[in-house]
Design a protein around this motif. Structure first.
Motif, mmCIF file in Angstrom:
data_model
loop_
_atom_site.group_PDB
_atom_site.id
_atom_site.type_symbol
_atom_site.label_atom_id
_atom_site.label_comp_id
_atom_site.label_asym_id
_atom_site.label_seq_id
_atom_site.Cartn_x
_atom_site.Cartn_y
_atom_site.Cartn_z
ATOM 1 N N THR A 65 -36.800 28.253 8.548
ATOM 2 C CA THR A 65 -38.156 28.572 9.005
ATOM 3 C C THR A 65 -38.897 27.306 9.417
ATOM 4 O O THR A 65 -39.492 27.239 10.500
ATOM 5 N N LEU A 66 -38.889 26.318 8.554
ATOM 6 C CA LEU A 66 -39.631 25.083 8.824
ATOM 7 C C LEU A 66 -39.074 24.378 10.053
ATOM 8 O O LEU A 66 -39.829 23.887 10.905
ATOM 9 N N THR A 117 -36.559 18.527 4.973
ATOM 10 C CA THR A 117 -35.627 19.399 5.694
ATOM 11 C C THR A 117 -35.192 18.759 7.003
ATOM 12 O O THR A 117 -33.989 18.754 7.349
ATOM 13 N N LEU A 121 -47.833 28.554 9.326
ATOM 14 C CA LEU A 121 -46.773 29.148 8.527
ATOM 15 C C LEU A 121 -47.242 30.439 7.862
ATOM 16 O O LEU A 121 -48.132 30.426 7.025
ATOM 17 N N LEU A 180 -40.984 20.301 4.641
ATOM 18 C CA LEU A 180 -40.742 20.132 6.078
ATOM 19 C C LEU A 180 -40.113 18.781 6.360
ATOM 20 O O LEU A 180 -39.078 18.685 7.039
ATOM 21 N N VAL A 187 -48.267 21.218 8.366
ATOM 22 C CA VAL A 187 -48.075 22.629 8.037
ATOM 23 C C VAL A 187 -49.413 23.211 7.595
ATOM 24 O O VAL A 187 -50.029 22.734 6.641
ATOM 25 N N ILE A 203 -45.369 21.867 0.596
ATOM 26 C CA ILE A 203 -44.760 22.369 1.825
ATOM 27 C C ILE A 203 -44.576 21.251 2.854
ATOM 28 O O ILE A 203 -43.641 21.293 3.656
ATOM 29 N N PRO A 241 -43.470 25.828 -1.787
ATOM 30 C CA PRO A 241 -42.086 25.949 -1.306
ATOM 31 C C PRO A 241 -41.107 26.343 -2.400
ATOM 32 O O PRO A 241 -40.147 27.065 -2.142
ATOM 33 N N ARG A 256 -35.785 26.506 4.776
ATOM 34 C CA ARG A 256 -35.412 25.368 5.619
ATOM 35 C C ARG A 256 -35.368 25.777 7.093
ATOM 36 O O ARG A 256 -35.912 25.076 7.954
#
Length: 929
Positions: A599-600, A62, A612, A59, A566, A55, A584, A597
């Protein structure tokens, strides 16, 4: 014009696979090197070749992809350069485990065969994370993919090593380092994982020499290391002990005496007994103290973290104890030493104690501070320019609050240990002549025999000895054939490899062709932005700055954006043992990549870790669905002529949405420039969900009652026009969905990837229309509140009245009467004053506007009143609870600022809601009599 054909539901997996491959096949991520356009470069923080997407990667990647897609659309020569790190220890461990499973080992097959095995593994499995990054939508130029052991990068590594050595900035010496007794290699600080455990604190009596009844009591968590003590320290100002400075201590269990010294740096008078033992060969702080006080260093462990009594002098230790502890590991030796102390009545007490230990990040073995000959970089001459680059603003650290951490670390650096005792990596370009260094090459007889078997070239694959610090190396960019001093040909290459971070420190320029004058280096260096986590700010980012300035005379990047960590929904670190890891890849499969994407990005607030929860991803999956349904609505009414009208001649709804779209474009662009990914996504979400879908699409539905009317044609044009701009605005954040929708609607070009990022259209701005909409929105919201208070269904027709004390607002309400009736689902009468009947109307005041709702016979007034009374009681209870919390000093002193603000905001909202409810309760009670 035929309408676009869209499925009823969005199928992310099929869409993502199709467009992901399309982009690569078309070479859309490969920038040109010619032309006048400004370049914008990001080099990916190279993930370990052993890794798979977690994850944190998701992040980081992204955020980089948002930036590179945005800049590409702005017309920059945008290069996102991908690659992987050879990850020395991690990769070696993977292949070693494979050999162990087959009943073999790296020592059995030899160095060259082992390295070949690792390369074979890399060919088969090393691109796993690269393929996963492609699934995430990472728009890297995959044709430029690099690997830290590529020939070009290896040439850069040798060039840097040799240059630094020639300038006296690399040297070989003996110093205490982090040593893994299982991996048998030095480790960098970042490769040591720290954890807190429950241990013991041993209070040991150290007799003062020539004063048999006087003791200094020392508290230690590692009594076994006392055999390597070379002094006991007290604070010079401590009146309890300072008279003993200069005297000697009888070191328990040995025949040695060691001095009592004064040191104000190492000793904390308030901690423990105020006296500490100094063991320079077993503790980093003690090593520094030993250097300050000119104390000897006495190693007691071998490289397997076992007691090696062969290092002791013959009369150093009781012979029976010496035999008992020889070859014992730390824990077993600790037990034996404690028993021996207790037998001699020198162990005052043992108590439970919480202590910190370091473990190897790969095999989890407890780290041993161990004195060893290693290669070091003299760091301060490289650090000073790197400090100045940030102080001057040539490099920005974002958020700015992390600059203090950077400076604090950079101004207190120790020389960097760059050698590792493993086989996978860049072997150090240092050779030793056997003839010239006959007294300094300490290897087994088998190693010496290997010399003859390999045409006078010493084989380094199974060496069990070491090269003394006094040995004279031959440093060369290419393998030497003879000794420059004696002409001999028996040369041994240093078996150590370089720390992985050494090659990673060259990543921004070595990947672009340095040390050659490559066109990529000329075009794309310095890079623009580095996106990274705080955990490697010092170990990687700072070293890239040092090396970039040293070898290119330019900063390697202009901005360093540090994103948060995260964590799970409770703020806990994710770990397999806790069972709270969010994969992820699983969530991309379940909710779609764009939802993950978005969301992060939405949670990437500066300076705050990301909590998260899976519900957030699901929520943004619903956002994707909302956009898809909006597209289906446009497609539904898209069959017909389009009529482009000047903005000033368009409908109220069209003019309003274009003006709001302009604001969204400006805000989104500004937030991206400021690296406020959270605010950029919030802006898009607010506009698309609430303004575009909830208001605009609802407002324009009546325009299609006659699909061939001029109003329908003009509205259809605005829908198409605005939605196309929205897809381009959304593309950096949701690349797959935006490409699918952009391609489905009328467009010009190959892909949305290379379309221009939206800029505000001056003639779309309409402050007057936006002000009118605020009045319109107030009325509609109040009408919906009335409907809810009276417990009327959404489809039940109602009669609404409206007035305002402001003449302009009154005029606006009259002009928008038809729109008001459409969204309130009732009849609307606007009057200059409130002259309505007082007996059967519920009034709600919103600013200068009063909205009345006629209560007809179909409305169950008593039921509505009972419902309001219940709501009043519930909200009063919640309000009292919040008021008590906000009045508590314990809460306001200890709670996080955002938690306090959230409570304050909720309390204000409750106050407003209670005022509305009590007013309504009073009015309905009066009507009922």
């Amino acid at each position: 014009m035929p309408p676009p054909q869209l499925n009823k539901t969005y199928a992310p997996q099929e869409v993502e696979k199709r467009w992901g491959q399309y982009w690569i096949d078309k070479g859309l991520f490969t920038p040109k090197t010619d032309g006048p356009e400004q370049s914008y470069t990001i080099v990916i923080p190279p993930p370990n070749v052993t890794g798979s997407l977690h994850i944190g990667h998701a992040l980081n990647s992204t955020l980089q992809d948002i930036l590179i897609r945005w800049k590409r659309m702005q017309g920059f020569k945008a290069l996102w350069l991908p690659g992987t790190d050879h990850a020395g220890i991690a990769t070696q461990n993977v292949v070693e485990r494979q050999l162990m499973a087959a009943g073999s080992s790296r020592e059995q097959i030899g160095r060259q065969a082992f390295i070949k095995r690792v390369w074979d593994w890399k060919q088969q499995s090393g691109d796993t994370i690269i393929e996963q990054l492609k699934q995430l939508g990472a728009s890297c130029d995959w044709s430029r993919q690099r690997f830290t052991l590529d020939d070009g990068l290896s040439q850069a590594v040798n060039e840097v090593f040799v240059t630094l050595y020639e300038e006296g900035l690399i040297y070989r010496g003996e110093r205490l380092i982090n040593w893994c007794p299982r991996c048998l290699t030095a480790l960098s600080d970042i490769e040591v994982e720290h954890e807190t455990i429950k241990g013991k604190l041993y209070h040991i009596h150290y007799p003062v020499a020539r004063k048999p009844d006087t003791f200094l009591t020392i508290a230690t968590t590692r009594p076994e290391t006392m055999l390597g003590d070379t002094a006991v320290a007290v604070h010079p100002d401590d009146l309890r002990y300072n008279h003993l400075i200069g005297q000697s201590i009888l070191l328990p269990l040995t025949n040695r005496t060691i001095p009592i010294v004064g040191d104000s740096i190492l000793v904390d008078r308030e901690f423990g007994t105020g006296a500490v033992k100094i063991t320079p060969a077993s503790d980093f702080n003690d090593e520094e103290a030993g250097k300050r006080l000119n104390l000897p260093s006495k190693p007691i462990f071998d490289h397997h973290a076992r007691i090696n009594t062969e290092l002791f002098e013959n009369d150093d230790i009781d012979p029976q104890l010496k035999d008992r502890i020889h070859g014992k590991g730390e824990l077993e030796a600790r037990k034996l030493i404690a028993e021996a102390l207790e037998e001699r009545e020198l162990l005052q007490k043992v108590e439970d104690h919480t202590m910190a230990i370091g473990k190897c990040y790969r095999c989890k073995t407890v780290i041993l501070p161990y004195p060893s000959p290693q290669w070091f970089v003299k760091i301060q001459p490289l650090a000073d320019p790197a400090i100045q680059a940030v102080e001057s603003g040539d490099i920005r650290i974002i958020p700015d609050s992390w600059k203090g951490n950077y400076f604090g670390w950079m101004r207190n650096l120790k020389d960097w240990c760059i050698s590792r005792q493993i086989w996978w990596g860049h072997q150090i370009p240092a050779w030793y002549c056997k003839t010239c260094n006959i007294d300094h090459l300490h290897f087994s007889k088998k190693d010496q025999e290997n010399q003859t078997n390999n045409q006078n070239k010493l084989e380094t694959s199974t060496m069990t000895g070491f090269i003394a610090p006094e040995a004279t190396p031959i440093i060369s960019r290419t393998p030497p054939t003879s000794c420059p001093h004696c002409g001999g040909h028996e040369l041994l290459q240093d078996p150590d490899v370089l720390d992985t971070w050494f090659s990673s420190a060259l990543w921004p320029f070595s990947t672009l062709g340095w040390p050659k004058e490559h066109i990529d280096l000329k075009t794309f260096y310095p890079t623009a932005t580095l996106v990274t986590g705080l955990d490697i700010l010092f170990f990687w980012v700072a070293r890239m700055i040092m090396m970039g300035l040293k070898f290119t005379n330019e900063v390697p990047f202009r901005d360093v954006y540090i994103h948060a960590l995260v964590r799970d929904a409770e703020g806990q670190k994710m770990s397999k043992s806790k069972g709270n890891v969010i994969n992820p890849l699983t969530k991309m499969q379940e909710y779609g990549t764009d939802a993950l994407r978005f969301t992060l990005a939405s949670m990437a607030s500066p300076g705050r870790d990301i909590k998260l929860a899976e519900g957030r991803i699901e929520g943004y999956r619903n956002f994707v669905t909302k956009i898809w349904n909006a597209a289906r609505f446009i497609a539904l009414y898209g069959d017909g002529e389009l009529k482009a009208l000047p903005t000033s001649q368009r409908s109220f709804a069209d003019r309003w949405i274009l003006s709001r779209l302009n604001h969204t474009i400006r805000d989104c662009t500004r937030f991206l420039e400021e690296y406020r990914f959270d605010q950029a996504t919030s802006t898009l979400y607010q506009f698309l969900w609430h303004e575009y879908c909830d208001w605009y699409i609802e407002l324009v539905k009546p325009a299609f009652q006659d699909p061939n009317s001029e109003l329908a044609q003009a509205t259809r044009h605005t829908l198409y026009e605005s939605f196309e701009v929205i897809q381009r605005l959304l593309h950096p954040f949701m690349p797959f969905l935006s490409e699918e929708l952009w391609q489905a609607f009328p467009h010009s070009g190959t892909s949305i990837v290379t379309q221009p990022f939206p800029t505000a259209e001056k003639d779309w701005d309409s402050p007057k229309i936006e002000k009118d909409f605020q009045i319109f929105e107030q009325f509609v919201d109040a009408s919906r509140t009335s409907r809810a208070l009276l417990n009327c269904s959404p489809v039940q027709s109602m009669v609404f009245w409206g007035t305002s004390t402001d003449p302009e607002e009154l005029l606006t309400l009259n002009e928008l009467k038809s729109n008001l009736e459409h969204l309130t689902r009732g009849t609307v009468t606007v009057t200059e004053t409130d002259t309505w009947s007082a007996q059967n109307i519920l009034r709600i005041v919103s600013g200068s506007i009063t909205i009345g709702s006629t209560i007809d016979q179909e409305i169950d007034l008593q039921r509505a009143l009972d419902r309001i009374r219940k709501q009043v009681l519930e909200k009063e209870k919640e309000s009292s609870r919040l008021q008590a919390r906000l009045s508590s000093k314990n809460f306001t002193d200890k709670a996080e600022p955002d938690v306090i603000l959230e409570s304050q905001t909720r309390f204000k909202a409750l106050t407003d809601e209670l005022a509305l409810l009590t007013s309504s309760q009073r009015q309905l009670s009066s009507i009922l009599g």
